[in-house]
Every structure is written in C-alpha cells, then in structure tokens.
Design a protein around this motif. Sequence first.
Motif, PDB file in Angstrom:
ATOM      1  N   VAL A 284       0.624  -1.284  -0.046  1.00  0.00           N
ATOM      2  CA  VAL A 284      -0.209  -0.336   0.019  1.00  0.00           C
ATOM      3  C   VAL A 284       0.678   1.022   0.149  1.00  0.00           C
ATOM      4  O   VAL A 284       0.797   2.861  -0.755  1.00  0.00           O
ATOM      5  CB  VAL A 284      -1.030   0.390   1.083  1.00  0.00           C
ATOM      6  CG1 VAL A 284      -1.601   1.516   1.275  1.00  0.00           C
ATOM      7  CG2 VAL A 284      -1.736  -1.186   0.783  1.00  0.00           C
ATOM      8  N   GLU A 285       1.882   1.141   0.478  1.00  0.00           N
ATOM      9  CA  GLU A 285       2.262   2.212   0.779  1.00  0.00           C
ATOM     10  C   GLU A 285       3.462   2.642  -0.171  1.00  0.00           C
ATOM     11  O   GLU A 285       3.847   3.462  -0.534  1.00  0.00           O
ATOM     12  CB  GLU A 285       3.262   2.903   2.152  1.00  0.00           C
ATOM     13  CG  GLU A 285       2.740   2.371   2.906  1.00  0.00           C
ATOM     14  CD  GLU A 285       3.775   2.800   4.678  1.00  0.00           C
ATOM     15  OE1 GLU A 285       4.637   3.298   4.596  1.00  0.00           O
ATOM     16  OE2 GLU A 285       3.117   2.531   5.518  1.00  0.00           O
ATOM     17  N   PHE A 287       2.865   1.799  -3.245  1.00  0.00           N
ATOM     18  CA  PHE A 287       1.658   2.187  -4.723  1.00  0.00           C
ATOM     19  C   PHE A 287       1.997   3.442  -4.051  1.00  0.00           C
ATOM     20  O   PHE A 287       1.685   4.087  -5.330  1.00  0.00           O
ATOM     21  CB  PHE A 287       0.818   1.334  -4.247  1.00  0.00           C
ATOM     22  CG  PHE A 287      -0.446   2.510  -4.631  1.00  0.00           C
ATOM     23  CD1 PHE A 287      -0.411   1.843  -6.537  1.00  0.00           C
ATOM     24  CD2 PHE A 287      -1.089   3.142  -4.600  1.00  0.00           C
ATOM     25  CE1 PHE A 287      -1.686   2.660  -7.113  1.00  0.00           C
ATOM     26  CE2 PHE A 287      -2.587   3.868  -5.231  1.00  0.00           C
ATOM     27  CZ  PHE A 287      -2.540   3.577  -6.561  1.00  0.00           C
ATOM     28  N   SER A 288       1.249   4.381  -3.648  1.00  0.00           N
ATOM     29  CA  SER A 288       1.560   5.462  -3.367  1.00  0.00           C
ATOM     30  C   SER A 288       2.650   6.482  -3.363  1.00  0.00           C
ATOM     31  O   SER A 288       2.648   7.168  -4.377  1.00  0.00           O
ATOM     32  CB  SER A 288       0.954   6.080  -1.693  1.00  0.00           C
ATOM     33  OG  SER A 288       1.049   7.446  -0.993  1.00  0.00           O
ATOM     34  N   ARG A 318      -2.693  -1.275  -5.308  1.00  0.00           N
ATOM     35  CA  ARG A 318      -3.899  -0.822  -6.170  1.00  0.00           C
ATOM     36  C   ARG A 318      -4.727  -1.708  -5.873  1.00  0.00           C
ATOM     37  O   ARG A 318      -6.528  -1.269  -5.270  1.00  0.00           O
ATOM     38  CB  ARG A 318      -3.315  -0.182  -7.377  1.00  0.00           C
ATOM     39  CG  ARG A 318      -4.415  -0.065  -8.071  1.00  0.00           C
ATOM     40  CD  ARG A 318      -4.481  -0.101  -9.375  1.00  0.00           C
ATOM     41  NE  ARG A 318      -3.234  -0.349  -9.703  1.00  0.00           N
ATOM     42  CZ  ARG A 318      -2.720   1.534 -10.764  1.00  0.00           C
ATOM     43  NH1 ARG A 318      -3.037   2.334 -10.542  1.00  0.00           N
ATOM     44  NH2 ARG A 318      -1.670   1.589 -11.211  1.00  0.00           N
ATOM     45  N   TYR A 319      -5.002  -2.770  -5.513  1.00  0.00           N
ATOM     46  CA  TYR A 319      -5.113  -3.686  -5.396  1.00  0.00           C
ATOM     47  C   TYR A 319      -6.169  -2.682  -4.168  1.00  0.00           C
ATOM     48  O   TYR A 319      -7.099  -3.169  -3.538  1.00  0.00           O
ATOM     49  CB  TYR A 319      -5.771  -5.360  -5.478  1.00  0.00           C
ATOM     50  CG  TYR A 319      -6.655  -5.634  -5.242  1.00  0.00           C
ATOM     51  CD1 TYR A 319      -7.396  -6.071  -6.474  1.00  0.00           C
ATOM     52  CD2 TYR A 319      -6.667  -6.750  -4.066  1.00  0.00           C
ATOM     53  CE1 TYR A 319      -8.970  -6.845  -6.573  1.00  0.00           C
ATOM     54  CE2 TYR A 319      -7.604  -7.357  -4.269  1.00  0.00           C
ATOM     55  CZ  TYR A 319      -8.912  -7.715  -4.753  1.00  0.00           C
ATOM     56  OH  TYR A 319      -9.787  -9.242  -4.805  1.00  0.00           O
ATOM     57  N   SER A 321      -5.901  -1.547  -1.985  1.00  0.00           N
ATOM     58  CA  SER A 321      -6.150  -0.073  -1.262  1.00  0.00           C
ATOM     59  C   SER A 321      -6.900   0.617  -1.818  1.00  0.00           C
ATOM     60  O   SER A 321      -7.713   1.930  -1.170  1.00  0.00           O
ATOM     61  CB  SER A 321      -4.992   0.609  -1.609  1.00  0.00           C
ATOM     62  OG  SER A 321      -5.006   1.229  -2.443  1.00  0.00           O
ATOM     63  N   GLN A 322      -7.520  -0.334  -2.078  1.00  0.00           N
ATOM     64  CA  GLN A 322      -9.265  -0.160  -2.599  1.00  0.00           C
ATOM     65  C   GLN A 322     -10.327   0.495  -1.465  1.00  0.00           C
ATOM     66  O   GLN A 322     -10.481  -0.127  -0.310  1.00  0.00           O
ATOM     67  CB  GLN A 322      -9.759  -0.737  -3.284  1.00  0.00           C
ATOM     68  CG  GLN A 322      -9.386  -1.275  -5.196  1.00  0.00           C
ATOM     69  CD  GLN A 322     -10.194  -2.239  -5.756  1.00  0.00           C
ATOM     70  OE1 GLN A 322     -11.209  -2.259  -6.749  1.00  0.00           O
ATOM     71  NE2 GLN A 322      -9.476  -3.538  -5.994  1.00  0.00           N
ATOM     72  N   LYS A 323     -11.285   1.487  -2.037  1.00  0.00           N
ATOM     73  CA  LYS A 323     -11.891   1.654  -0.609  1.00  0.00           C
ATOM     74  C   LYS A 323     -12.953   0.693  -0.015  1.00  0.00           C
ATOM     75  O   LYS A 323     -12.634   0.156   1.076  1.00  0.00           O
ATOM     76  CB  LYS A 323     -12.944   2.855  -1.712  1.00  0.00           C
ATOM     77  CG  LYS A 323     -13.693   3.175  -0.564  1.00  0.00           C
ATOM     78  CD  LYS A 323     -14.910   4.223  -1.653  1.00  0.00           C
ATOM     79  CE  LYS A 323     -15.448   5.354  -0.469  1.00  0.00           C
ATOM     80  NZ  LYS A 323     -16.524   6.387  -1.381  1.00  0.00           N
ATOM     81  N   GLU A 324     -13.434  -0.592  -1.210  1.00  0.00           N
ATOM     82  CA  GLU A 324     -14.310  -1.699  -0.403  1.00  0.00           C
ATOM     83  C   GLU A 324     -12.989  -2.153   0.325  1.00  0.00           C
ATOM     84  O   GLU A 324     -13.636  -3.106   0.803  1.00  0.00           O
ATOM     85  CB  GLU A 324     -14.559  -2.252  -1.917  1.00  0.00           C
ATOM     86  CG  GLU A 324     -13.370  -2.703  -2.465  1.00  0.00           C
ATOM     87  CD  GLU A 324     -14.866  -3.340  -4.018  1.00  0.00           C
ATOM     88  OE1 GLU A 324     -14.043  -2.602  -5.182  1.00  0.00           O
ATOM     89  OE2 GLU A 324     -15.436  -4.427  -3.632  1.00  0.00           O
ATOM     90  N   TYR A 330      -5.192  -2.952   4.815  1.00  0.00           N
ATOM     91  CA  TYR A 330      -4.741  -2.127   5.276  1.00  0.00           C
ATOM     92  C   TYR A 330      -4.555  -1.455   6.729  1.00  0.00           C
ATOM     93  O   TYR A 330      -3.881  -1.973   7.521  1.00  0.00           O
ATOM     94  CB  TYR A 330      -4.514  -0.967   4.256  1.00  0.00           C
ATOM     95  CG  TYR A 330      -3.400   0.156   4.923  1.00  0.00           C
ATOM     96  CD1 TYR A 330      -2.048  -0.204   4.340  1.00  0.00           C
ATOM     97  CD2 TYR A 330      -3.721   1.374   5.554  1.00  0.00           C
ATOM     98  CE1 TYR A 330      -1.064   0.969   5.236  1.00  0.00           C
ATOM     99  CE2 TYR A 330      -2.614   2.569   5.996  1.00  0.00           C
ATOM    100  CZ  TYR A 330      -1.374   1.444   5.261  1.00  0.00           C
ATOM    101  OH  TYR A 330      -0.442   2.573   6.166  1.00  0.00           O
TER     102      TYR A 330
END
Lengths: 431, 454
Positions: A284-285, A287-288, A318-319, A321-324, A330
């Motif tokens: 996640v980090e 990706f950001s 990217r996958y 960290s999606q909202k859903e 994370y």
Amino acid sequence: MGGVEGVASYLESIEEGKEVNAFLDLNPRALEEARLAEGKLAGLAIAVKSNISVKGLRAACASFTLENYVAGYDATVVERIRKEGGVVVGMTNMDEFACGSSGETSAFGPTQNPAAPGRIPGGSSSGSAAAVAASLCDAALGSDTGGSIRNPASHCGIVGIKPTYGLVPRYGLIDLAMSLDQIGPMARDVHTAALLLEVIAGPNPKECTTLKVEPPEYSRLLSRKIDGCRIGYAREFEEFTDPRITSVIKKSLDRLERMGAEVVPVTLPNLGKGLSTYYLTVFVEFFSATRKFDGRRYGRKIEEVCGREVLRRILLGRYISQKEYSGKYYKKALQFRSLIKRELLGALEGVDVIAGPTVPKLPHRLGESMDPMAMYGYDVLTVPTNLAGIPAGVIKAGEVDGIPVGLQVQGEPLGEQKILNVLYALEDGGC
Amino acid sequence: METIIGFEIHEQLATRTKLYCDSPTNYRDVPPNTNVCEVCTGMPGAKPHPVNQEAIDAVVEIALMLGCEIVKGPIYIQRKHYDYPDLPSGYQRTSLPIGRNGNLNGINIWEVHLEEDPGKYDPTSGKVDYNRSGVPLVEIVTAPDLRSPEEARNFLRELIKILHYTGKARAEGGTMRTDTNISLEGGARVEIKNINSVKGAYKALKFEIARQKSLRKRGAAVRRETRAFLEAQMITKTMRLKEEAEDYRYIPDPDIPPLLITPEKIAEIKAAMPETPGMKERRFVAQYGVKPEDAKVLASELELANAFEEVAKEVDPQFAATWVRDELKRVLVYNDKSFAESGIGTGQVVDLLRMIQAGEITPKTGKKILEILVAKPQPVERIVEEMGLGKIKADDIIEKACEEAVAENPQAVADYLGGKGEALNYVVGQVMRKTRGRADAKTVLEMLKKKVQG
C-alpha cells in the motif's frame, strides 16, 4: 590508510572489481572532495545506496524509471557525512526500488556476493553490502524496510545496523514504505559502523518523523564488557530457520555466555505473522509512493518500465487500497502491527537484547528461480524489527559451507549502544 | 418542489509559507515555478516538513468562528490519490475533520479541514506551474441545508465575511473555490465543480435548477453525476457519471504523525479570536444603543465596524450609526466598494460628522461631501473649500446666527425700528460673537436689515 590515498585506492579497486557490479554511478569529484575533507569521517570512502539522494549523482533506485534521474539535493544523511569529511565514492546497486531480498531485481544486473561467489549477496542493499565486503569502500549507507541492510550484511559477512525508526533522517531517501524505512550504516567492523551511525543520527527539524533525541557518541562508548548482559533467544526462531544456521547462531550465543552474558529464553508466538502484515503495509505504501513516477517528470512511467517484482507490489497495493478493501487489508495490517510491536517490546522488557538468526535460509545461487512467496520468506526474521520500529544490528557469526551467517541482535527503541556493544564483544574473536 | 443545496468551499489561508515546506506563498507576484523546492514539487526522496502551525491555527480559528467543536483525538493527514499533471506526487494531502458540527445563520457546517493546493495546469500549453503547489487551504463542508440560489448566495457572502473577519484567509479575488451539490426533491444529486466566485455559484445553481426542472418536465430522470461549471458560458457540463467516480485510495500519510489540538491551544486561539459578525452586532446594540438593523449593516464589514467604533468614540454613537449605516454605506454600495477599499480614514468621517453636528454644514452638504470622499479620500476641510461648499456654509451659518441674534435682542431691534439706526450695530456684534468673527460685518448688517424689515 584513509584520506586522499585511501579514496584513490578505493577508486582503483572499484575499477578492478567491476564484475561485482556493486556500483551504478561514481562520484567524479571524489578525489577533490577527499583533499578538502575534515572531520570525524575525514577521507573515509562511503558508498551510498542508489535510493539516497546525493546532489549531482544518479539516484536511479536500480530502475529504468529513474535511469537518468540526477538528484538535485543532498539527503540529510549525506549532508551530515560531508560535514564530517566523509567522501561519497559512488552510488550502489540494489534491488529495484528496494523491492527484493536477493539483489537480483536490479534493472542493471545482479550484484555478486564477494564473500560467497556465485551466491546472491542478499538485498535490497546488495551493492552497499558487496562494496563493503569486497573492500571497495570504508563503509556504506543502506536502507532497511524489512531487512534490506541486515539481510545482505548477513549474506556478505559484514556489520549492518538498522536504527530505531526516526533516529536517522529519511529526508532524501526514495520511499519504499515510509512507515518502515530507515537508513543505516554498513561496514567491515563495528567501530566504523558506530562512527557512521553517530554522524548520520539525530533529529531533523525539516522532517516529521525523526525523534527529538541527540544520539550519543556510539563509537567512543563502545565496550566489550558484556558480563551480566541478558540476551533473549526465542525458540520460535528455529521453526523458520535452517538447522545449520541455527547451530552457527547457538555457537555465537555460547561465546557470549562465556564472556559473561546470560542467555534467557523469550517467546515470540506471533513471529510468523509479521510477513503478511509487513507485505500488506509495503504494498500500500509503495503504491502511494510511486504515484509520482507517472512519466510526466522523470521520463518514464514506472508501470511501463519496471521489473516484475516492482509491478507486482504496485498492482497489489492498488488492489488492496481500494475503498472497498481498506478496512479488510491495510487497516488490519496496522492492527497486527501493534500486536507484533507489543509482543517484541514485551519480550525485550526482561532482557537487554534479543539475539538470533538474521535470514532463515542460506543465500541461493544467482539466477536460481524462486517463487515470490519463497523469496518473501527470507524476510521472516527481519520484518518484525521494522514493524516494531526497534533497532537491530548484524555481525558475522560464522559460516555454513563457507557461506557467511549473520547473528541479528535486536534491542529496545534507542538501544543502539547495547546492540553495538554485543556486536563489538563478538567481533573481538576471543572466547 | 424543494431544492436541496450543499457546499464544499475551499479558501487559501494567508500564511507566509506553504503547508509542508518553507517556500513562500505569494505565487501571484513571481514568475512560474520560482516559489518551489523539492518538497512542494514532490522530488524523489523529499519529505514534508512538520505541518505549518500557522495554517493549523487558522483552520482551528475558522472552525471556531463557524461554531464548530474542535476534534479532540488525533487528526490524521490523509493521502488522496489521483492522477493529474498539477499533482506532483500523485496525491493530495488532506486532513480528517479538525472542526465539526458548526452552524452559520442556521446552515449546518458538517466539517472544516486542512488541505494543500495543487499546482496550476494549463491544458492549452501543457505547462504546470508549481508555485501554488502546497499552499494551505481550508475546506468547509456544509450540510445540504440551503433551499435556493438566493439563499446560497447570501450564505456564501456571509461565510466570506467571516473568513475575512479572521484575517486568516486570502482576500484576493478568485481564490474561493466551491463545489456544490444540488438536487430537486426526489431527484438524483448532482455535483458541480469549478465554481470560483459567489456570482458563479449563483449562476451555476440557477442554470442547474432550470436544467433539472426541464429534464423532469420532459419526463427524463436526472443522472447522478459530476458536472463542471463553465464560467464564460454560465452553464454546467457533464464531467463524469457516478459509475466513473474515482477511488482516491485514501491512506493516512505515513510521513506525518496525526495532529493533536490541545484544549490549551483552543483556549489560546479563542482568547485572541475576533468577534464573529453576530457577536459584534449584539455588542453594538448593547454598548452603543444603536438599532439592531443598523448594527447588522455596521458589522457587515470588519473595517466598517472598526471605523464605526472609532467614530463613536468622538461623536454621539447613535448619530454616527445612522450616518455610517445610511449614508456612508449607501455611497459605498453605489460605488461598489468596501470601506477598506475606499481608503477613507476614520478621522475624515469624524470631521465630517462633527461639522454636521455643529451645524457648520447642512446634512445635505454632508452627503455631497461623502460622495466626494468615497470617490477620492481627502481632508474634509479641503473639500469644503475647494468645492465652494464653504460659501454655502457661511451663508447658512450667518443666516442662522442672525436669526438667533434678532430673536435674542428684541429691545435692540425695536430701538432700530424706532429710528435708532446705531441700535442695529449691537445686534451685528452679537452675530460676530456667535460666528467667532468669521463673518463679514457688512454682509451681516445687510442681512440683519433685511430680516428686521421683513
């Protein structure tokens, strides 16, 4: 040696040792800088990992993405090294964007392991470790997110320190995972590592995550007297570790006991849970952190030119960290992280340090294919340190079939001196 | 059919430096890409400096002025990811709410938080200017409590007034950016972006209501979507449908520890905070005895309110209130200026009101002088002289003095009418005394003769 002759001789060795593939860029002004050098590190040749900004040199992160990116400013650690007379000789090879534990994911070819020819040097600070092991510099800077200093230090038989999170400024370090990354020293001996650490450590007012603590002069305070020192050892280490490595580690512990230390059992029941927690956080980090490499400013869009491991991490990041999924992955990782931190800090309460193996397996042969999960498995013993934000140091404990094996010593936050002293005692070669 | 409107308002904060670095914020005054450093251009390896304290304090103050409660626990700064040329790092940093549950004139404020401005991208030239990148913004989110474009316009004006009162928001035009949500009862919600002024908001809402109503009339459904306001044409245009909505993949920024606003800090900001316009209105009524409707006008602009208070120290407050509210404000509105923009000094207003009160000039003259003052601020005395208003003044005053002197000295007047010519000289003397010798004795004599002879 040191000084101008020292730097000149290293530059020659670097030229001769090209097959190690430790360096990606060299400092054309190194000799000139050595001539003017003054301070604690005067004339010491320092190699810098290619993800740390050195003004005028390429910070390529061993990626085609940043192949031609020349840093426009010095990282805070580099400023501090220069101020104390250290001379940056060049930028070292590494796993691409520090994504890897073998040194093989570099876009510019893998680095050789000078201590175990034909084997991987470990990673991601592969070039820094190899440069130190092959005597191509006095010391090097690495970065450690989940073991990237300690893993190659172990495989290459050198000293590497991963400092407490926040002790060393990250300003100028190109991110892998911001909440875990730390810059640290790598050297052939504990004194040099301690010296480099005291130069680069200390608060940076221009950064939010450095600790407001002035570091002691580690090198001056080094002591081999470790009688009464309580050293924790967790049985759980053995569940993951090659028995030949365990046996080398136990011999080191025996030596420490003979020197007067007391080895105490500790338990780390969640040791194995560190990996998934770690990798979710990193994906996640990372990706950001890589969103800025969109092809608009640095020539190439990262997804279009990077290697498979980097792409895997970006896509997974990217996958998840999606909202859903944010609650599912994370945030869960963050919760597990506190659990692991509590466990390690709890275990450290009754002891001065915890000692054990660094990497559970011996380094594989260069080019040998490996599936990602097996590769991630290399990190199982080093990632908890980063998740807990605590310091750890590695020193050569012995060899298995001529391949170096490093002992990892972890300590409480800001417990660098205790760790260094244990390493220092082992370095002596006595007992 | 009820109209439901809510706003998200962004305003730049008037800090000297950017939110996460030392680069200056006066980007309008310098060539493109000069107020930049490795932090605000997102160079590889750069890290945010500690959050600009001035900006945090400003947001807390604005939130308090809007009646918000300040969030007690840790406030995370989040990364909002999206891909656009003006975003150097591919994400914008935006805080979770700092203030919550406020209210302005009956409109609920959902939250107030801190953000950074992106750079400025010019799609025509393909160039990006990062001077603006990292300038702090306050974002204010209202509940969907507004019911008409007119109400929306009044609300925005009132909000701008408050922001201006704090002095913490940038006053330059064009910096207020709002997004608005609008729906007709029972219909889908439409978001409109790219609104840059109060007038724009009003026009966009007017257009959008007409558009949605006409869709309904034709039996078509309003789609849930985001539309852009095109200022030049005063229309809105589809940007993206709901299904295309971006996922910003918010994560707490690992480079920045969460903010913590302590009760001590809140108390400190509260103590130094200016009155809200509402508080000022109530105080004016209580302290100066002015009429509530006058107080409202006086408090509509901070500088005007301050000027009134200055003037009220020198002349009767109620008299001052009437003049400032009725006459000064009228001329300002007519000239489309705020009091601050007019450049009029409070001293000039004091001089003017004193002259009116002393009868040195008539109220009518006073109004004329105000018009001149608003057009070109200058000493009142000079206007009186240059514009020949002094003549009017003299005649007015002498006449008045003559009338008084005649009324006060019936005996002398009777003597004069009885044939004692020199008796009138006594009355002339009285007039001269009243006018402190500034009148011409011959004029006075002529005037008196006319008066007594009727």
